[in-house]
Write an enzyme that holds these catalytic residues in place. Structure first.
Site, mmCIF file in Angstrom:
data_model
loop_
_atom_site.group_PDB
_atom_site.id
_atom_site.type_symbol
_atom_site.label_atom_id
_atom_site.label_comp_id
_atom_site.label_asym_id
_atom_site.label_seq_id
_atom_site.Cartn_x
_atom_site.Cartn_y
_atom_site.Cartn_z
ATOM 1 N N CYS A 161 0.823 -1.216 0.000
ATOM 2 C CA CYS A 161 0.000 0.000 0.000
ATOM 3 C C CYS A 161 0.853 1.261 0.000
ATOM 4 O O CYS A 161 0.353 2.348 -0.256
ATOM 5 C CB CYS A 161 -0.947 0.003 1.199
ATOM 6 N N ASP B 227 2.237 2.658 2.594
ATOM 7 C CA ASP B 227 2.167 3.414 3.846
ATOM 8 C C ASP B 227 3.463 3.275 4.636
ATOM 9 O O ASP B 227 4.089 2.214 4.628
ATOM 10 C CB ASP B 227 0.994 2.917 4.702
ATOM 11 N N CYS C 197 -2.956 4.873 6.120
ATOM 12 C CA CYS C 197 -4.408 4.772 6.209
ATOM 13 C C CYS C 197 -4.877 4.996 7.654
ATOM 14 O O CYS C 197 -4.069 5.051 8.587
ATOM 15 C CB CYS C 197 -4.849 3.394 5.733
ATOM 16 N N CYS D 134 -2.371 -3.597 8.641
ATOM 17 C CA CYS D 134 -1.972 -2.265 9.110
ATOM 18 C C CYS D 134 -1.416 -2.378 10.534
ATOM 19 O O CYS D 134 -0.490 -1.653 10.901
ATOM 20 C CB CYS D 134 -3.151 -1.310 9.079
HETATM 21 FE FE1 FES Z 1 -1.443 0.426 4.315
HETATM 22 FE FE2 FES Z 1 -3.230 0.308 6.198
HETATM 23 S S1 FES Z 1 -3.581 0.265 4.050
HETATM 24 S S2 FES Z 1 -1.106 0.262 6.423
#
Ligand code: FES
Length: 131
Positions: free
Chosen positions: A41, A43, A66, A110
């Protein structure tokens, strides 16, 4: 519970920590810094710890991610404060998710980011102190 159009339900606690995260920021003279990212993702999470007499006396984070990543960062920093370093290492992503009243299945990864950020910060602390 908040139901989103994708039928993802978030607990009240997740929403609280997302809207009003605890321990946001940096510790300029941190004893350990953990940097992790999720390649899927994109992140990223950075977690700072301050340690005194083998106890984590402060923890802060900066997360570009997120809502669940922000909520788990907030919770993991709350959970580690006051813990001994070896106790903090026992905190699993499941424990973080449980403390938040659970996470939707597709958001469990996450919480893994939060566990990895904590471990990485502790490893960094150990590296610095065992020279
Ligand atoms: Fe990437 Fe939550 S979608 S850490």
């Amino acid at each position: 519970m908040l139901e989103t159009p994708g039928n993802i339900e978030y607990s009240q606690k997740v929403l609280e920590h997302f809207s009003n995260p605890h321990n946001v920021g940096e510790i300029p003279d941190a004893d350990g810094i953990g940097n992790v990212g999720n390649p899927i993702c994109g992140d990223v999470m950075r977690l700072y710890i301050k340690v005194k007499d083998d106890k984590i006396i402060d923890a802060k984070f900066k997360t570009f991610g997120c809502g669940a990543a922000i909520a788990t960062s907030s919770m993991v920093t709350d959970l580690v404060k006051g813990k001994r370093v070896d106790e903090a290492l026992q905190i699993s992503n499941k424990a973080v998710a449980e403390a938040l009243g659970g996470l939707p299945k597709i958001k469990m990864h996450c919480s893994v980011l939060a566990e990895e950020a904590l471990r990485s910060a502790i490893e960094d602390y150990k590296k610095k102190t065992t020279k």
